[in-house]
Design an enzyme around this catalytic site. Sequence first.
Site, PDB file in Angstrom:
ATOM      1  N   HIS A  37       4.862  -8.437  -4.526  1.00 25.89           N
ATOM      2  CA  HIS A  37       3.478  -8.647  -4.082  1.00 25.89           C
ATOM      3  C   HIS A  37       2.960 -10.056  -4.403  1.00 25.89           C
ATOM      4  CE1 HIS A  37       2.298  -4.416  -3.235  1.00 25.89           C
ATOM      5  NE2 HIS A  37       3.214  -4.145  -4.134  1.00 25.89           N
ATOM      6  N   CYS A  81       6.010  -5.422   0.377  1.00 24.27           N
ATOM      7  CA  CYS A  81       6.199  -4.091  -0.224  1.00 24.27           C
ATOM      8  C   CYS A  81       6.124  -2.996   0.841  1.00 24.27           C
ATOM      9  CB  CYS A  81       5.214  -3.891  -1.371  1.00 24.27           C
ATOM     10  SG  CYS A  81       5.742  -2.572  -2.474  1.00 24.27           S
ATOM     11  N   GLU A 133       0.528 -11.466  -3.255  1.00 23.99           N
ATOM     12  CA  GLU A 133      -0.943 -11.455  -3.220  1.00 23.99           C
ATOM     13  C   GLU A 133      -1.543 -11.053  -4.564  1.00 23.99           C
ATOM     14  OE1 GLU A 133       1.100  -9.345  -1.981  1.00 23.99           O
ATOM     15  OE2 GLU A 133       0.310  -7.297  -1.931  1.00 23.99           O
ATOM     16  N   GLY A 173       0.859  -1.176   0.000  1.00 27.22           N
ATOM     17  CA  GLY A 173       0.000   0.000   0.000  1.00 27.22           C
ATOM     18  C   GLY A 173       0.894   1.223   0.000  1.00 27.22           C
TER      19      GLY A 173
HETATM   20  N1  GLN Z   1       6.070   2.916  -2.722  1.00 27.87           N
HETATM   21  C1  GLN Z   1       5.209   2.522  -1.655  1.00 27.87           C
HETATM   22  C2  GLN Z   1       5.675   3.101  -0.327  1.00 27.87           C
HETATM   23  O1  GLN Z   1       6.749   3.610  -0.234  1.00 27.87           O
HETATM   24  C3  GLN Z   1       5.090   1.020  -1.536  1.00 27.87           C
HETATM   25  C4  GLN Z   1       4.426   0.476  -2.761  1.00 27.87           C
HETATM   26  C5  GLN Z   1       3.648  -0.775  -2.566  1.00 27.87           C
HETATM   27  O2  GLN Z   1       3.370  -1.252  -1.462  1.00 27.87           O
HETATM   28  N2  GLN Z   1       3.227  -1.296  -3.670  1.00 27.87           N
HETATM   29  O3  GLN Z   1       4.937   3.029   0.599  1.00 27.87           O
END
Ligand code: GLN
Length: 200
Positions: free
Chosen positions: A172, A79, A174, A47
């Site tokens: 990811h 992520c 998921e 996220g």
């Molecule tokens: N770039 C996002 C961040 O720094 C992470 C991206 C992701 O979870 N897909 O929070």
Amino acid sequence: MPRVGILAIQGDFLEHRTVLSGMGVDAPEVRLPRQLDDVDGLIIPGGESTTIAQLIDIYGFRPALKDKAAEGMPIWGTCAGMIVLASRLTDHRPEPLGLMDIVVTRNAFGRQVDSFETDVEIAGLAGLPYRAVFIRAPVVEEIGPGVSVLASLADGRPVAVRQGRLLATAFHPELTDDPRVHRLFVDVVEDAAQRSVKVD
Ligand code: GLN
């Protein structure tokens, strides 16, 4: 069967639920710190890490997550979740939880390659290489002595790491229909749950 909670305050928690439900794993959404008492493991989804970290503090999750990790609860960050688990970021925000001994750079692939897919070899996964989906992904810059690298990119940068019962992936799992990384985490949760029953 262990219960694998999913931190459901921001990000793609529903996608994690779908994968786990498809595996027959009970995957309740965790929206309040007290709900951590009802699960055997936790996923922090992808996220926006600044938002997730902010909401972690607003809902009072920070001390509860630290306590649970210290008690040995398995936690997997994907992520943004990896960013949140780190001990330090090369960026000045957000303030990570400091649960894993890793230094992480956010948005490590820049604008040109905002998102991409590539095959990675993941230690412990049998069969074909894993098709990993990266979206504005972070990368691990440094690891501490207790951390092992499970997967790296062709240039050697780590994108999946494990420290005891803590797991972090820059990509990811998921968002693909390959449940092998979820299976790996569920195995960690299952093993931890069995051990705690034996000790009690
Ligand atoms: N770039 C996002 C961040 O720094 C992470 C991206 C992701 O979870 N897909 O929070």
